[in-house]
Motif scaffolding. Structure first.
Motif, PDB file in Angstrom:
ATOM      1  N   LEU A  16      72.201  22.663   8.741  1.00 43.29           N
ATOM      2  CA  LEU A  16      72.070  21.542   9.683  1.00 43.29           C
ATOM      3  C   LEU A  16      73.440  21.036  10.127  1.00 43.29           C
ATOM      4  O   LEU A  16      73.612  20.637  11.284  1.00 43.29           O
ATOM      5  CB  LEU A  16      71.239  20.424   9.080  1.00 43.29           C
ATOM      6  CG  LEU A  16      69.739  20.711   9.034  1.00 43.29           C
ATOM      7  CD1 LEU A  16      68.990  19.574   8.359  1.00 43.29           C
ATOM      8  CD2 LEU A  16      69.181  20.977  10.423  1.00 43.29           C
ATOM      9  N   SER A  17      74.410  21.044   9.249  1.00 51.14           N
ATOM     10  CA  SER A  17      75.765  20.665   9.654  1.00 51.14           C
ATOM     11  C   SER A  17      76.294  21.647  10.697  1.00 51.14           C
ATOM     12  O   SER A  17      76.919  21.256  11.678  1.00 51.14           O
ATOM     13  CB  SER A  17      76.700  20.628   8.448  1.00 51.14           C
ATOM     14  OG  SER A  17      76.301  19.613   7.569  1.00 51.14           O
ATOM     15  N   PHE A  18      76.004  22.924  10.479  1.00 53.57           N
ATOM     16  CA  PHE A  18      76.375  23.970  11.428  1.00 53.57           C
ATOM     17  C   PHE A  18      75.617  23.769  12.743  1.00 53.57           C
ATOM     18  O   PHE A  18      76.185  23.879  13.828  1.00 53.57           O
ATOM     19  CB  PHE A  18      76.063  25.320  10.785  1.00 53.57           C
ATOM     20  CG  PHE A  18      76.546  26.529  11.514  1.00 53.57           C
ATOM     21  CD1 PHE A  18      77.756  26.565  12.178  1.00 53.57           C
ATOM     22  CD2 PHE A  18      75.778  27.683  11.504  1.00 53.57           C
ATOM     23  CE1 PHE A  18      78.190  27.699  12.844  1.00 53.57           C
ATOM     24  CE2 PHE A  18      76.200  28.825  12.159  1.00 53.57           C
ATOM     25  CZ  PHE A  18      77.407  28.833  12.832  1.00 53.57           C
ATOM     26  N   TYR A  19      74.342  23.429  12.658  1.00 52.93           N
ATOM     27  CA  TYR A  19      73.509  23.166  13.841  1.00 52.93           C
ATOM     28  C   TYR A  19      74.100  22.034  14.683  1.00 52.93           C
ATOM     29  O   TYR A  19      74.144  22.107  15.908  1.00 52.93           O
ATOM     30  CB  TYR A  19      72.089  22.794  13.393  1.00 52.93           C
ATOM     31  CG  TYR A  19      71.184  22.340  14.514  1.00 52.93           C
ATOM     32  CD1 TYR A  19      70.428  23.256  15.226  1.00 52.93           C
ATOM     33  CD2 TYR A  19      71.083  20.992  14.867  1.00 52.93           C
ATOM     34  CE1 TYR A  19      69.599  22.852  16.258  1.00 52.93           C
ATOM     35  CE2 TYR A  19      70.258  20.586  15.891  1.00 52.93           C
ATOM     36  CZ  TYR A  19      69.513  21.514  16.591  1.00 52.93           C
ATOM     37  OH  TYR A  19      68.704  21.114  17.622  1.00 52.93           O
ATOM     38  N   LEU A  20      74.547  20.973  14.009  1.00 52.76           N
ATOM     39  CA  LEU A  20      75.064  19.783  14.707  1.00 52.76           C
ATOM     40  C   LEU A  20      76.388  20.027  15.422  1.00 52.76           C
ATOM     41  O   LEU A  20      76.863  19.155  16.142  1.00 52.76           O
ATOM     42  CB  LEU A  20      75.174  18.606  13.736  1.00 52.76           C
ATOM     43  CG  LEU A  20      73.830  18.066  13.242  1.00 52.76           C
ATOM     44  CD1 LEU A  20      74.032  17.048  12.127  1.00 52.76           C
ATOM     45  CD2 LEU A  20      73.023  17.474  14.390  1.00 52.76           C
ATOM     46  N   GLU A  21      76.970  21.205  15.252  1.00 52.85           N
ATOM     47  CA  GLU A  21      78.162  21.569  16.024  1.00 52.85           C
ATOM     48  C   GLU A  21      77.787  21.937  17.451  1.00 52.85           C
ATOM     49  O   GLU A  21      78.637  21.988  18.326  1.00 52.85           O
ATOM     50  CB  GLU A  21      78.904  22.719  15.353  1.00 52.85           C
ATOM     51  CG  GLU A  21      79.530  22.324  14.025  1.00 52.85           C
ATOM     52  CD  GLU A  21      80.191  23.484  13.324  1.00 52.85           C
ATOM     53  OE1 GLU A  21      80.334  24.582  13.925  1.00 52.85           O
ATOM     54  OE2 GLU A  21      80.571  23.306  12.155  1.00 52.85           O
ATOM     55  N   SER A  26      63.586  19.340  17.998  1.00 51.03           N
ATOM     56  CA  SER A  26      64.579  20.431  17.932  1.00 51.03           C
ATOM     57  C   SER A  26      65.043  20.677  16.504  1.00 51.03           C
ATOM     58  O   SER A  26      65.048  21.817  16.024  1.00 51.03           O
ATOM     59  CB  SER A  26      65.801  20.100  18.800  1.00 51.03           C
ATOM     60  OG  SER A  26      65.448  19.916  20.132  1.00 51.03           O
ATOM     61  N   ILE A  27      65.417  19.616  15.835  1.00 47.21           N
ATOM     62  CA  ILE A  27      65.902  19.738  14.456  1.00 47.21           C
ATOM     63  C   ILE A  27      64.764  20.170  13.537  1.00 47.21           C
ATOM     64  O   ILE A  27      64.947  21.028  12.668  1.00 47.21           O
ATOM     65  CB  ILE A  27      66.553  18.429  13.989  1.00 47.21           C
ATOM     66  CG1 ILE A  27      67.809  18.148  14.826  1.00 47.21           C
ATOM     67  CG2 ILE A  27      66.910  18.489  12.509  1.00 47.21           C
ATOM     68  CD1 ILE A  27      68.399  16.763  14.635  1.00 47.21           C
ATOM     69  N   GLU A  48      56.943  18.913   6.463  1.00 47.24           N
ATOM     70  CA  GLU A  48      57.312  17.778   7.310  1.00 47.24           C
ATOM     71  C   GLU A  48      58.784  17.430   7.127  1.00 47.24           C
ATOM     72  O   GLU A  48      59.376  17.679   6.087  1.00 47.24           O
ATOM     73  CB  GLU A  48      56.425  16.562   7.059  1.00 47.24           C
ATOM     74  CG  GLU A  48      56.598  15.899   5.728  1.00 47.24           C
ATOM     75  CD  GLU A  48      55.691  14.691   5.555  1.00 47.24           C
ATOM     76  OE1 GLU A  48      54.622  14.622   6.190  1.00 47.24           O
ATOM     77  OE2 GLU A  48      56.058  13.803   4.770  1.00 47.24           O
ATOM     78  N   ILE A  49      59.324  16.862   8.195  1.00 45.34           N
ATOM     79  CA  ILE A  49      60.719  16.418   8.213  1.00 45.34           C
ATOM     80  C   ILE A  49      60.688  14.945   8.596  1.00 45.34           C
ATOM     81  O   ILE A  49      60.086  14.571   9.611  1.00 45.34           O
ATOM     82  CB  ILE A  49      61.557  17.181   9.262  1.00 45.34           C
ATOM     83  CG1 ILE A  49      61.363  18.696   9.149  1.00 45.34           C
ATOM     84  CG2 ILE A  49      63.022  16.779   9.193  1.00 45.34           C
ATOM     85  CD1 ILE A  49      61.878  19.322   7.910  1.00 45.34           C
ATOM     86  N   THR A  50      61.337  14.105   7.797  1.00 47.15           N
ATOM     87  CA  THR A  50      61.437  12.683   8.114  1.00 47.15           C
ATOM     88  C   THR A  50      62.888  12.363   8.425  1.00 47.15           C
ATOM     89  O   THR A  50      63.792  12.760   7.693  1.00 47.15           O
ATOM     90  CB  THR A  50      60.936  11.816   6.936  1.00 47.15           C
ATOM     91  OG1 THR A  50      59.564  12.145   6.690  1.00 47.15           O
ATOM     92  CG2 THR A  50      61.050  10.338   7.253  1.00 47.15           C
TER      93      THR A  50
END
Length: 161
Positions: free
Chosen positions: A63-68, A117-118, A130-132
């Motif tokens: 996710l850190s990589f995704y946020l780039e 998206s995330i 699920e993602i919160t």
């Protein structure tokens, strides 16, 4: 003779190094299109395959990589620049993502697209159900996305036959 031995030693090392290195499987991130085209067969979220660049394929790292952000210029990062994942707290069947304050700038459709998206990225990488999302601000943004609640294509504006 000395040069031949040195050459063979270097060649052996190179061959061993190339044989030992394994290319990591690519991961798939989902980003919205930069220009949303309604009535499209592809929907607004597009997959982008990326090399993970690490043997540590933890969801936090990915996710850190995704946020780039995406590499493809036709895609866009769905969150404000500077958004970070502060904490990841697993729970039975899901995970709580505590995002930085920048995430709280999102509202309405932008918040929905960012969460979708995330979440779609996480669902593709894990078996989570699920993602919160949470941000501790004055607004206390909290949103939960279920695995089966994401619809990737626009079925409302499809032309009727």
């Amino acid at each position: 003779m000395k040069h031949l031995c040195m050459f063979l030693t270097v060649l052996t090392c190179l061959l061993c190094c190339n044989g030992c290195s394994t290319k990591e499987d690519p991961v798939v991130f989902y980003y919205p299109e930069a220009e949303i085209s309604y009535r499209s067969d592809t929907g607004i979220l597009c997959p982008e395959a990326r090399d993970s660049l690490s043997r540590d394929n933890s969801i936090s790292y990915l996710l850190s990589f995704y946020l780039e952000g995406p590499i493809d210029p036709s895609l866009r990062l769905p969150v404000p620049e500077g958004t970070q994942l502060l904490r990841l707290i697993p729970y039975d069947g899901g995970v709580l993502l505590v995002m930085s304050r920048e995430f709280s700038q999102l509202e309405d459709m932008d918040l929905t697209i960012a969460c979708a998206s995330i979440s779609q990225t996480c669902f593709g990488l894990t078996d989570l159900q699920e993602i919160t999302f949470a941000v501790r601000t004055q607004k206390n943004v909290i949103r939960t996305v279920q695995r089966d609640s994401i619809v990737l294509t626009d079925t409302v504006t499809q032309p009727t036959e």
